[in-house]
Every structure is written in C-alpha cells, then in structure tokens.
Design a protein around this motif. Structure first.
Motif, PDB file in Angstrom:
ATOM      1  N   PHE A  19      18.711 103.493  58.276  1.00 60.06           N
ATOM      2  CA  PHE A  19      17.552 103.754  59.110  1.00 60.06           C
ATOM      3  C   PHE A  19      16.574 104.616  58.170  1.00 60.06           C
ATOM      4  O   PHE A  19      15.267 104.780  58.688  1.00 60.06           O
ATOM      5  N   ILE A  43      15.106 101.769  65.136  1.00 62.37           N
ATOM      6  CA  ILE A  43      16.172 102.554  65.165  1.00 62.37           C
ATOM      7  C   ILE A  43      16.360 102.612  66.553  1.00 62.37           C
ATOM      8  O   ILE A  43      15.506 102.630  67.551  1.00 62.37           O
ATOM      9  N   GLY A  44      17.749 102.780  67.129  1.00 63.51           N
ATOM     10  CA  GLY A  44      17.949 102.850  68.357  1.00 63.51           C
ATOM     11  C   GLY A  44      17.610 104.484  69.232  1.00 63.51           C
ATOM     12  O   GLY A  44      18.728 104.975  69.414  1.00 63.51           O
ATOM     13  N   LYS A 111      28.327 109.982  65.718  1.00 63.07           N
ATOM     14  CA  LYS A 111      27.944 109.502  64.279  1.00 63.07           C
ATOM     15  C   LYS A 111      28.843 110.414  63.574  1.00 63.07           C
ATOM     16  O   LYS A 111      29.541 109.912  62.508  1.00 63.07           O
ATOM     17  N   TYR A 134      27.517  98.833  63.260  1.00 62.33           N
ATOM     18  CA  TYR A 134      27.132 100.000  63.034  1.00 62.33           C
ATOM     19  C   TYR A 134      27.502 100.360  61.720  1.00 62.33           C
ATOM     20  O   TYR A 134      28.690 100.678  61.169  1.00 62.33           O
ATOM     21  N   ASN A 189      26.935  97.673  68.542  1.00 61.49           N
ATOM     22  CA  ASN A 189      25.639  97.804  67.807  1.00 61.49           C
ATOM     23  C   ASN A 189      25.841  97.024  66.581  1.00 61.49           C
ATOM     24  O   ASN A 189      26.642  97.343  65.822  1.00 61.49           O
ATOM     25  N   TYR A 220      27.925 102.894  73.904  1.00 61.87           N
ATOM     26  CA  TYR A 220      26.835 102.284  74.985  1.00 61.87           C
ATOM     27  C   TYR A 220      27.464 101.844  75.925  1.00 61.87           C
ATOM     28  O   TYR A 220      26.717 100.785  76.871  1.00 61.87           O
ATOM     29  N   LYS A 251      22.602 108.120  73.979  1.00 63.52           N
ATOM     30  CA  LYS A 251      21.977 106.741  74.550  1.00 63.52           C
ATOM     31  C   LYS A 251      22.065 107.001  75.945  1.00 63.52           C
ATOM     32  O   LYS A 251      21.384 106.437  76.847  1.00 63.52           O
ATOM     33  N   TYR A 340      20.506  96.615  73.041  1.00 67.37           N
ATOM     34  CA  TYR A 340      19.942  95.744  71.806  1.00 67.37           C
ATOM     35  C   TYR A 340      19.854  94.316  71.953  1.00 67.37           C
ATOM     36  O   TYR A 340      20.873  93.784  72.708  1.00 67.37           O
ATOM     37  N   PHE A 372      23.605  95.556  59.032  1.00 69.38           N
ATOM     38  CA  PHE A 372      24.787  95.542  59.529  1.00 69.38           C
ATOM     39  C   PHE A 372      25.912  95.001  59.308  1.00 69.38           C
ATOM     40  O   PHE A 372      27.264  94.989  59.664  1.00 69.38           O
ATOM     41  N   ARG A 381      17.580  92.812  64.833  1.00 71.16           N
ATOM     42  CA  ARG A 381      17.873  93.550  65.905  1.00 71.16           C
ATOM     43  C   ARG A 381      16.538  94.013  66.328  1.00 71.16           C
ATOM     44  O   ARG A 381      15.804  94.940  65.805  1.00 71.16           O
TER      45      ARG A 381
HETATM   46  C1  MLT Z   1      20.829 102.513  65.770  1.00 78.75           C
HETATM   47  O1  MLT Z   1      19.800 102.329  65.751  1.00 78.75           O
HETATM   48  O2  MLT Z   1      21.853 101.814  65.091  1.00 78.75           O
HETATM   49  C2  MLT Z   1      21.321 103.843  65.984  1.00 78.75           C
HETATM   50  O3  MLT Z   1      20.325 104.526  66.584  1.00 78.75           O
HETATM   51  C3  MLT Z   1      21.857 104.749  65.019  1.00 78.75           C
HETATM   52  C4  MLT Z   1      22.704 105.975  65.935  1.00 78.75           C
HETATM   53  O4  MLT Z   1      23.058 105.962  66.682  1.00 78.75           O
HETATM   54  O5  MLT Z   1      22.941 106.836  64.649  1.00 78.75           O
END
Ligand code: MLT
Length: 406
Positions: A19, A43-44, A111, A134, A189, A220, A251, A340, A372, A381
């Motif tokens: 990211f 980015i999530g 993380k 991830y 993810n 998630y 999240k 996602y 990924f 994604r």
């Molecule tokens: C992602 O986009 O995969 C996540 O936001 C990364 C994360 O949660 O560190």
C-alpha cells in the motif's frame, strides 16, 4: 555503516510494502494531473467518521484525563479489564463461547499483532498462507527468515501457498503435514470470500492432529451478513487448543486512524498465552485509556446500532460495485460478507498493468491482485469503504472504460 550487520532477509522483500507503493503511484499521478478527481478504492481504509457513542466515550475519557482524581498513566499491558470484559461478553459470551478476559490482549492493531506473533515460534518452523491473502503474514515471516529462496515466479521456496480461487470455491486444501503455522483470513482480504464451516473443521482437525497452530484473522467478521457462517474460529470444536484469533476495531468501528484491536490466545494454549503476555509487556505499553474507552463504547447498545448502520452503508457500496461490474460484463467475487470485491480481469490482463490503466483512463484506484500473492495475478481488488456517491461514480466510469489494449 557495515551492511553486513543488517538483516539480509529484508533484501528478499519487494522494495516497498504493497500500500506504500500504491500511495506513491497515486501521488505521482495527481501531481501530473492536478485537474483529475481521483476516486480511491485501493487501500481498505474507512471513510465514515467515528459514531456518536464512540465520540461521547472519548470526550468523557478526555475529561477524566484532565482531572487529577481520575487521570491515568501506564495502563495494564494486556488492556484495561473493562474492555477485555466487554470483548469477552460481546464477541464470545453472546455466542456461548467461553473466552475470558484473561485470554484477550488489547493492542493497537491487528496488523502489528499478526506480524509480531511469529516471533513466538522457532526461527525455522514452516508456514502456510492462503494465496491470495493480506501480505503482512508473508512479509513478516520473510523478515524473520522463514521464506527461503525467492523463486523466479515470485514465490518463496519455504512457504506453502494454499491456493484459494474459483477452482476450489476459495476453500484451501490442507497444507502438508509438518506445517507449523497456518494463517487464515475469513472473510478473506482480498477476495471477500468466507471460509466454510467444513473447511475450518478440516483445518482444526489437522492442527489438532499435527500440533500446528492456526492464526485466524477475523478483522472483517462484522461484515458477515449470514448468521450461519462462522464468525469466530472458536465456533469450531477443538479450536481453543490450536487457534489464535485476531480482531480489530479498524474496519468494524472505523478505528483505522484511532488504533485498537485484540488478540485471543485461549487458556488451552497456556504456554503461548504466557509468552505473548511476556512479549507484549516487554515491547508494548498498551493502548491509551481514551481509545480503550472508545472501543468499549462500540459494545454499548447505541454503539452497536450505530456501527451496524455504518457497516450497512459500506455493504450497500459493495452491492453497487458488485452489481455495476456484473452489468458491465465482468466476473466478480466477494462483496457479500466483506467490504472487498474481487474482480477477475479479462484473460491475459496483468493486474499491475491494469492498475496503471484504470488510474490513467478512469482516475480510479484499486489494488492489483498480484500484490496479495501469485494466485492474485489476473485479479483486481476494489474496496467498499468509499463515499457512496464517489463509489457510484467510479462504477459508471468503469462501465464506460475503453477495452484494455490487447
Ligand atoms: C487493506 O487494504 O488490505 C487493509 O486496509 C490493510 C490493513 O488493514 O492493514
């Protein structure tokens, strides 16, 4: 400096974290095209503000910190009892799962926890990761020297990649016997798919039989819309003897910038539980009081209702992306129990090249599937965490996008 002194495993990693590289490319594009309005579905990262119940709890906690009678300095390293008790009751007690506050460790993010947990295992133990997944699971093990040789196809020689794709319904096969650490992420993810109860039962049985440890990332889980699906690995009998679980408020309650999460190590894994406590109390000083009060408020009736509404909004975005892409003729996965959407690119299109193309043609940012894992090549994604109007705009830009050059 003598470079011989440095950890050589870092040389095996890609130049930058997935990211960070995307952020760099966006900044370069915006500088070149200041007039283009970029829509970020890469980015999530959440976009909705913290809910009122959380904000009120934070304000109250700030007030306490201003008063000599209620001011607090260092807190307990594994977290304040009020938060650990709230987590135990809401996440596990409510599902009739016996997880106590002493099995819960509050931290500043999943993380960090999923990256740090590997320190507790021997330097040469073997690791299995889903592919795609991830990237932190892989990168942290490569840093620790468990990756082995970097092969021409981008795989690391000592890592077992558990392919999860269309062919197997995104359900991994068992890793080889002798695998010590099995990382799982459900909802996944990046694919947005969920591991079935049958898959999890097989993996837990394997771990119990072989002595492997499952590292289950449930960041998630709150996006699962169907109560019959597995929300926590501890719904699977025997999992308390072999699985560590990671949860995050990032999240589920918009804490990506606030930072709070928790990791569960059951009493049944007492040596590991004590080692984690030892590690955390040596290397970490806990999450600040204000943030822990904020996290506690997520579990109040108002907090629950408000965060549920926010999640429903993101899931509406997921529906918009899923349906919009399908209507435009694309094949997509995920987005039903996860924020996602996993987009299968037209045959032969590479995901990195598609990232550049989408940015150039539509000013829309996504994440290349190859970031990924090797099985992510040919996929892309998109996240549902964007603003609703911008998400709709991104989908209509994509629907009108010219074909990717052959
Ligand atoms: C992602 O986009 O995969 C996540 O936001 C990364 C994360 O949660 O560190």
């Amino acid at each position: 400096m003598n470079c011989e002194l440095l950890n050589k495993n870092y040389a095996l990693l890609p130049e930058s974290y997935l990211f960070s590289e995307i952020a760099r490319k966006i900044a370069a594009f915006q500088e070149k095209h200041p007039e283009r309005e970029i829509i970020r579905l890469g980015i999530g990262d959440v976009t909705r503000p913290l809910v009122p119940a959380v904000i009120e709890a934070m304000h109250r906690a700030v007030g306490e910190m201003a008063d000599p009678a209620t001011f607090r300095g260092y807190g307990p390293e594994p977290g304040y009892p009020f938060l650990r008790e709230a987590v135990a009751a809401a996440e596990y007690g409510s599902r009739n799962i016996d997880i106590g506050p002493d099995e819960i460790f509050v931290s500043d993010g999943s993380k960090c926890d999923v990256a740090n947990i590997q320190e507790l295992f021997s330097a040469d133990c073997s690791v299995a990761i889903p592919d795609p997944v991830y990237p932190v699971y892989l990168d942290s093990n490569v840093m620790a020297g468990r990756g082995g040789r970097l092969m021409p196809d981008g795989r690391y020689g000592k890592i077992h990649y558990m392919a999860c794709g269309e062919n197997n319904g995104f359900q991994p096969n068992l890793p080889p016997r002798g695998t010590a650490l099995i990382y799982l992420c459900s909802p996944n993810n990046p694919t947005g798919t969920v591991l079935s109860r049958a898959t999890l039962e097989k993996l837990v049985a394997f771990a119990l039989d072989t002595g492997a440890v499952i590292l289950f990332d449930a960041a998630y889980a709150d996006y699962i819309r169907d109560d019959r699906l597995v929300h926590t690995i501890y719904e699977i009998p025997g999992a308390k003897k072999c699985a560590v679980e990671f949860h995050s408020f990032s999240k589920s309650a918009g804490f990506t910038g606030v930072r709070c999460a928790f990791t569960v190590i059951p009493r049944e894994m007492e040596t590991l539980r004590r080692m984690w406590l030892r590690r955390q109390s040596t290397k970490f000083n806990g999450v600040n009081y204000i943030v822990q009060r904020a996290a506690e408020a997520v579990y109040t009736p108002a907090g629950r209702e408000q965060t549920r509404d926010v999640i429903s909004g993101y899931m509406r975005n997921a529906g918009v992306i899923r349906e919009g892409l399908r209507k435009a003729g694309y094949t997509v996965f995920g987005g039903e129990h996860a924020p996602y959407i996993w987009w299968r690119l037209p045959d032969g299109v590479k995901s990195q090249a598609f990232f550049d193309f989408l940015l150039e043609k539509c000013a829309v940012v996504g994440t290349p599937g190859s970031g990924f894992g090797p099985e992510g090549e040919g996929f892309f994604r998109l996240t549902a965490f964007g603003d609703p109007a911008k998400t709709r705009e991104a989908v209509s830009r994509i629907a009108e996008m010219p074909a990717f050059p052959a």
